[in-house]
Design a protein around this motif. Structure first.
Motif, mmCIF file in Angstrom:
data_model
loop_
_atom_site.group_PDB
_atom_site.id
_atom_site.type_symbol
_atom_site.label_atom_id
_atom_site.label_comp_id
_atom_site.label_asym_id
_atom_site.label_seq_id
_atom_site.Cartn_x
_atom_site.Cartn_y
_atom_site.Cartn_z
ATOM 1 N N GLY A 1 0.889 -1.172 0.000
ATOM 2 C CA GLY A 1 0.000 0.000 0.000
ATOM 3 C C GLY A 1 0.925 1.220 0.000
ATOM 4 O O GLY A 1 2.074 1.090 -0.193
ATOM 5 N N THR A 2 0.545 2.291 0.145
ATOM 6 C CA THR A 2 -0.682 3.014 0.346
ATOM 7 C C THR A 2 -1.062 3.690 -0.969
ATOM 8 O O THR A 2 -0.301 4.485 -1.488
ATOM 9 C CB THR A 2 -0.479 4.061 1.443
ATOM 10 O OG1 THR A 2 0.002 3.441 2.603
ATOM 11 C CG2 THR A 2 -1.708 4.844 1.727
ATOM 12 N N ILE A 3 -2.228 3.342 -1.491
ATOM 13 C CA ILE A 3 -2.639 3.896 -2.779
ATOM 14 C C ILE A 3 -3.671 4.999 -2.608
ATOM 15 O O ILE A 3 -4.016 5.696 -3.556
ATOM 16 C CB ILE A 3 -3.180 2.770 -3.682
ATOM 17 C CG1 ILE A 3 -3.203 3.213 -5.143
ATOM 18 C CG2 ILE A 3 -4.559 2.289 -3.208
ATOM 19 C CD1 ILE A 3 -3.522 2.118 -6.112
ATOM 20 N N ASP A 4 -4.158 5.204 -1.413
ATOM 21 C CA ASP A 4 -5.212 6.183 -1.163
ATOM 22 C C ASP A 4 -4.803 7.584 -1.619
ATOM 23 O O ASP A 4 -3.698 8.055 -1.333
ATOM 24 C CB ASP A 4 -5.557 6.213 0.329
ATOM 25 C CG ASP A 4 -6.808 7.013 0.606
ATOM 26 O OD1 ASP A 4 -7.799 6.848 -0.128
ATOM 27 O OD2 ASP A 4 -6.794 7.814 1.560
ATOM 28 N N SER A 5 -5.692 8.221 -2.387
ATOM 29 C CA SER A 5 -5.552 9.600 -2.863
ATOM 30 C C SER A 5 -4.514 9.775 -3.962
ATOM 31 O O SER A 5 -4.233 10.910 -4.379
ATOM 32 C CB SER A 5 -5.228 10.568 -1.702
ATOM 33 O OG SER A 5 -6.245 10.527 -0.726
ATOM 34 N N ASP A 6 -3.935 8.693 -4.458
ATOM 35 C CA ASP A 6 -2.988 8.817 -5.566
ATOM 36 C C ASP A 6 -3.717 9.265 -6.834
ATOM 37 O O ASP A 6 -4.893 8.956 -7.044
ATOM 38 C CB ASP A 6 -2.303 7.471 -5.850
ATOM 39 C CG ASP A 6 -1.217 7.158 -4.827
ATOM 40 O OD1 ASP A 6 -0.940 8.016 -3.968
ATOM 41 O OD2 ASP A 6 -0.652 6.056 -4.887
ATOM 42 N N ILE A 7 -2.999 9.984 -7.694
ATOM 43 C CA ILE A 7 -3.495 10.404 -9.003
ATOM 44 C C ILE A 7 -2.530 9.854 -10.038
ATOM 45 O O ILE A 7 -1.353 10.230 -10.075
ATOM 46 C CB ILE A 7 -3.605 11.934 -9.104
ATOM 47 C CG1 ILE A 7 -4.567 12.468 -8.035
ATOM 48 C CG2 ILE A 7 -4.078 12.335 -10.503
ATOM 49 C CD1 ILE A 7 -4.634 13.982 -7.984
ATOM 50 N N LEU A 8 -3.029 8.932 -10.883
ATOM 51 C CA LEU A 8 -2.168 8.199 -11.802
ATOM 52 C C LEU A 8 -2.644 8.370 -13.236
ATOM 53 O O LEU A 8 -3.843 8.346 -13.504
ATOM 54 C CB LEU A 8 -2.177 6.708 -11.441
ATOM 55 C CG LEU A 8 -1.924 6.354 -9.969
ATOM 56 C CD1 LEU A 8 -2.213 4.876 -9.718
ATOM 57 C CD2 LEU A 8 -0.493 6.697 -9.580
ATOM 58 N N THR A 22 -2.600 -3.878 1.693
ATOM 59 C CA THR A 22 -2.737 -4.356 3.064
ATOM 60 C C THR A 22 -4.011 -3.801 3.675
ATOM 61 O O THR A 22 -4.483 -2.722 3.301
ATOM 62 C CB THR A 22 -1.540 -3.933 3.933
ATOM 63 O OG1 THR A 22 -1.576 -2.506 4.136
ATOM 64 C CG2 THR A 22 -0.220 -4.319 3.272
ATOM 65 N N ASN A 23 -4.562 -4.534 4.617
ATOM 66 C CA ASN A 23 -5.766 -4.070 5.286
ATOM 67 C C ASN A 23 -5.508 -2.761 6.020
ATOM 68 O O ASN A 23 -6.312 -1.822 5.954
ATOM 69 C CB ASN A 23 -6.273 -5.139 6.252
ATOM 70 C CG ASN A 23 -7.477 -4.684 7.044
ATOM 71 O OD1 ASN A 23 -7.333 -4.145 8.136
ATOM 72 N ND2 ASN A 23 -8.665 -4.900 6.501
ATOM 73 N N ALA A 24 -4.396 -2.663 6.711
ATOM 74 C CA ALA A 24 -4.105 -1.485 7.531
ATOM 75 C C ALA A 24 -3.918 -0.228 6.691
ATOM 76 O O ALA A 24 -4.382 0.858 7.059
ATOM 77 C CB ALA A 24 -2.860 -1.741 8.376
ATOM 78 N N ALA A 25 -3.255 -0.367 5.541
ATOM 79 C CA ALA A 25 -2.906 0.816 4.762
ATOM 80 C C ALA A 25 -3.906 1.144 3.666
ATOM 81 O O ALA A 25 -4.028 2.313 3.265
ATOM 82 C CB ALA A 25 -1.523 0.637 4.141
ATOM 83 N N ASP A 26 -4.624 0.135 3.164
ATOM 84 C CA ASP A 26 -5.372 0.350 1.930
ATOM 85 C C ASP A 26 -6.869 0.098 2.004
ATOM 86 O O ASP A 26 -7.588 0.442 1.067
ATOM 87 C CB ASP A 26 -4.788 -0.535 0.826
ATOM 88 C CG ASP A 26 -3.326 -0.221 0.556
ATOM 89 O OD1 ASP A 26 -3.027 0.924 0.182
ATOM 90 O OD2 ASP A 26 -2.489 -1.115 0.742
ATOM 91 N N ASP A 27 -7.371 -0.513 3.057
ATOM 92 C CA ASP A 27 -8.796 -0.797 3.122
ATOM 93 C C ASP A 27 -9.591 0.501 3.117
ATOM 94 O O ASP A 27 -9.351 1.394 3.939
ATOM 95 C CB ASP A 27 -9.124 -1.608 4.382
ATOM 96 C CG ASP A 27 -10.553 -2.110 4.382
ATOM 97 O OD1 ASP A 27 -11.044 -2.493 3.302
ATOM 98 O OD2 ASP A 27 -11.179 -2.122 5.459
ATOM 99 N N THR A 44 -2.760 -8.858 1.266
ATOM 100 C CA THR A 44 -2.258 -9.595 2.427
ATOM 101 C C THR A 44 -3.314 -9.704 3.518
ATOM 102 O O THR A 44 -3.138 -10.418 4.492
ATOM 103 C CB THR A 44 -1.004 -8.914 2.998
ATOM 104 O OG1 THR A 44 -1.341 -7.583 3.426
ATOM 105 C CG2 THR A 44 0.097 -8.841 1.947
ATOM 106 N N GLY A 45 -4.416 -8.974 3.361
ATOM 107 C CA GLY A 45 -5.563 -9.008 4.261
ATOM 108 C C GLY A 45 -6.765 -8.499 3.482
ATOM 109 O O GLY A 45 -6.652 -8.119 2.316
#
Length: 199
Positions: A1-8, A22-27, A44-45
């Motif tokens: 992770g962390t993919i949240d808020s990325d602009i691609l 990962t559950n912690a970083a990306d859910d 991984t989760g």
């Protein structure tokens, strides 16, 4: 992770985004993506992603997932969805935007490869699913698929099975199942009224 808020933006050509989630970083993450044609996700989760700002995707692969993967608000129907090397029973769910699946002729090719325990695969709103089974696991184990897909409105759900890989498939919703696979197929139909075997 962390993919949240990325602009691609993949720009020209045929591009691939490969991410371990990962559950912690990306859910619950949401991101923007344009012009990236191929997504490959490994979990991984348990992870749910918001794809409401993603366009241009033509293929999605769940690769060796250890946790359930849910893709929400999918704006475009990919040509192919692939389950690759699934052995832990991690579910895969694509939830499409309502306008994306409002027709009754939607179609996806679903590839299953080297997957002894793929968990439940849910593709509601897709009327025709072309299942292609290849590279079944070593030994006597078959590729495993528990497929759940209700069509839109009064549409008839169809599964077409092909490929050289042995397959154990549960078809929960399809009313019509056509099997032309050269591999061995163990079929458990729940709702089917028409089943054909050729080849």
């Amino acid at each position: 992770g962390t993919i949240d808020s990325d602009i691609l933006d993949g720009g020209d050509g045929d591009d691939t985004l490969k991410v371990t989630l990962t559950n912690a970083a990306d859910d619950g993450a949401a991101f923007q993506s344009t012009n990236i044609e191929n997504f490959k996700f490994r979990t991984t989760g348990a992870v749910a992603l918001d794809l409401g700002d993603v366009t241009g995707v033509t293929s999605i692969t769940a690769e060796r997932n250890a946790g359930a993967l849910t893709l929400n608000d999918v704006l475009e129907i990919p040509s192919t969805v692939t389950i690759d090397r699934a052995s832990g029973g991690a579910a895969l769910t694509l939830t499409f935007n309502g306008t994306t699946i409002e027709g009754t002729g939607d179609e996806i090719t679903l590839n299953v490869s080297q997957s002894s325990n793929s968990g439940a695969t849910t593709l509601n709103g897709i009327e025709t699913i072309n299942v292609v089974s290849t590279d079944d696991p070593a030994g006597t184990t078959k590729n495993d698929l528990d497929l759940r897909a209700t069509g839109s409105g009064s549409a008839t759900e169809v599964i077409n099975i092909s490929g050289t890989g042995d397959l154990d498939i549960v078809a929960a919703n399809a009313l019509t199942i056509n099997n032309s696979a050269s591999g061995d197929v163990d079929l458990t139909p729940t709702a089917a009224t028409t089943i054909t075997h050729t080849g």
